[in-house]
Write a protein that holds these residues in place. Structure first.
Motif, mmCIF file in Angstrom:
data_model
loop_
_atom_site.group_PDB
_atom_site.id
_atom_site.type_symbol
_atom_site.label_atom_id
_atom_site.label_comp_id
_atom_site.label_asym_id
_atom_site.label_seq_id
_atom_site.Cartn_x
_atom_site.Cartn_y
_atom_site.Cartn_z
ATOM 1 N N SER A 199 0.776 -1.240 0.000
ATOM 2 C CA SER A 199 0.000 0.000 0.000
ATOM 3 C C SER A 199 0.805 1.287 0.000
ATOM 4 O O SER A 199 0.248 2.357 -0.203
ATOM 5 C CB SER A 199 -0.919 0.009 1.231
ATOM 6 O OG SER A 199 -0.152 -0.107 2.410
ATOM 7 N N LEU B 209 -0.418 5.091 -0.831
ATOM 8 C CA LEU B 209 -0.616 6.023 0.280
ATOM 9 C C LEU B 209 0.129 7.336 0.018
ATOM 10 O O LEU B 209 -0.425 8.421 0.209
ATOM 11 C CB LEU B 209 -0.128 5.437 1.604
ATOM 12 C CG LEU B 209 -0.353 6.441 2.742
ATOM 13 C CD1 LEU B 209 -1.748 6.314 3.318
ATOM 14 C CD2 LEU B 209 0.685 6.347 3.821
ATOM 15 N N PHE C 182 -4.053 2.719 5.118
ATOM 16 C CA PHE C 182 -5.339 3.286 4.688
ATOM 17 C C PHE C 182 -6.455 3.111 5.713
ATOM 18 O O PHE C 182 -7.620 3.282 5.401
ATOM 19 C CB PHE C 182 -5.784 2.737 3.320
ATOM 20 C CG PHE C 182 -5.083 3.406 2.174
ATOM 21 C CD1 PHE C 182 -5.466 4.662 1.736
ATOM 22 C CD2 PHE C 182 -4.021 2.790 1.545
ATOM 23 C CE1 PHE C 182 -4.805 5.301 0.686
ATOM 24 C CE2 PHE C 182 -3.343 3.410 0.492
ATOM 25 C CZ PHE C 182 -3.743 4.666 0.068
ATOM 26 N N ASN D 210 -7.979 8.021 6.488
ATOM 27 C CA ASN D 210 -8.276 8.519 5.150
ATOM 28 C C ASN D 210 -7.474 9.799 4.869
ATOM 29 O O ASN D 210 -7.686 10.815 5.524
ATOM 30 C CB ASN D 210 -9.781 8.798 5.080
ATOM 31 C CG ASN D 210 -10.218 9.230 3.701
ATOM 32 O OD1 ASN D 210 -9.386 9.458 2.829
ATOM 33 N ND2 ASN D 210 -11.516 9.355 3.511
#
Length: 254
Positions: A25, A29, A109, A112
């Motif tokens: 991720s 991100l 995540f 937010n």
């Protein structure tokens, strides 16, 4: 001369994200965080990845992005622990990246990135600390009843034992604060070396004790997209109980 230039300088906001094996991720991100720049023209937005010496390629991904984008920075913390990563990350952001405002965000995540402009909006109003809270109106989070009960209990206990008003959620690491308030806190008072997540609530408590003007904003917290939380939740809550009671006893002794 340089005087005019420095007056024109926008305050720099550095988002510090602690990582360990987040190769799935991390690139997404970083992109999602830096995409917020268009919503915050008054700030110069940067991201610093404070990595616990990942073995899965996270370091290499971030290093590559940092080489091509001057708003991406990497710190190899060399050891695991959210306190070490966040504390050292913020320190580097203040000492070497000219940060005026610091933000902390999880790499998976659960937090937010679209909330970043709302944190900075409150900083612009003059708050020293803006904490994300799951317990204020409009917050949207999904959590098992077990974790919710522990979480509410731990936060209530901290408020009661420490006599702190205006904070409902000490245990969410998503927050923003000014360089000035960070520098006021004595490093030895924030348990950043502990392997537990206890650093997250303690650092907020210390800022409040240093006279910080604090406000909270609602946040959207989603279950992580992959993997399971690296935190042993019960152990964490026990740490909070221990800290709250010890602090209370110290206050009474004084």
């Amino acid at each position: 001369g340089s005087g005019a230039d420095s007056r024109q300088r926008r305050p720099r906001a550095v988002v510090v994200t602690p990582t360990y094996d987040e190769k799935e991720s991390i690139a997404d991100l970083i992109a999602a965080v830096l995409a917020q720049q268009q919503s915050i023209p008054d700030f110069d937005l940067h991201i610093l990845v404070a990595d616990g010496h990942s073995q899965d390629g996270t370091l290499e991904i971030v290093r590559g992005l940092a080489e091509t984008n001057s708003h991406v920075h990497l710190l190899d913390v060399n050891e695991r622990g959210i306190g070490v990563a966040l504390y050292k990350g913020v320190q580097v952001a203040v000492d070497h990246l000219d940060a005026d405002v610091l933000l902390q965000i999880d790499a998976d995540f659960q937090h937010n990135p679209a909330d970043i402009p709302r944190f900075l909006q409150e900083i612009s109003k003059g708050y020293d600390v803006v904490a994300g809270s799951r317990f204020v109106a409009d917050s949207d989070f999904k959590m098992s009843l077990y974790r919710l009960t522990l979480s509410v209990g731990a936060n209530q206990l901290m408020r009661m034992m420490l006599g702190i008003k205006g904070v409902t959620d000490f245990t969410t690491s998503y927050r923003a604060f000014t360089k000035e308030i960070f520098l006021k806190v004595d490093p030895d008072s924030v348990t950043w070396q502990e392997k537990s997540f206890i650093f997250v609530p303690v650092s907020l408590v210390r800022m409040v004790e240093c006279g910080a003007k604090v406000t909270e904003i609602s946040m959207t917290e989603h279950p992580r997209n992959h993997g399971y939380s690296k935190m042993n939740y019960r152990g964490y809550i026990l740490d909070i109980v221990r800290f709250s009671i010890t602090s209370r006893l110290e206050k009474i002794r004084k």
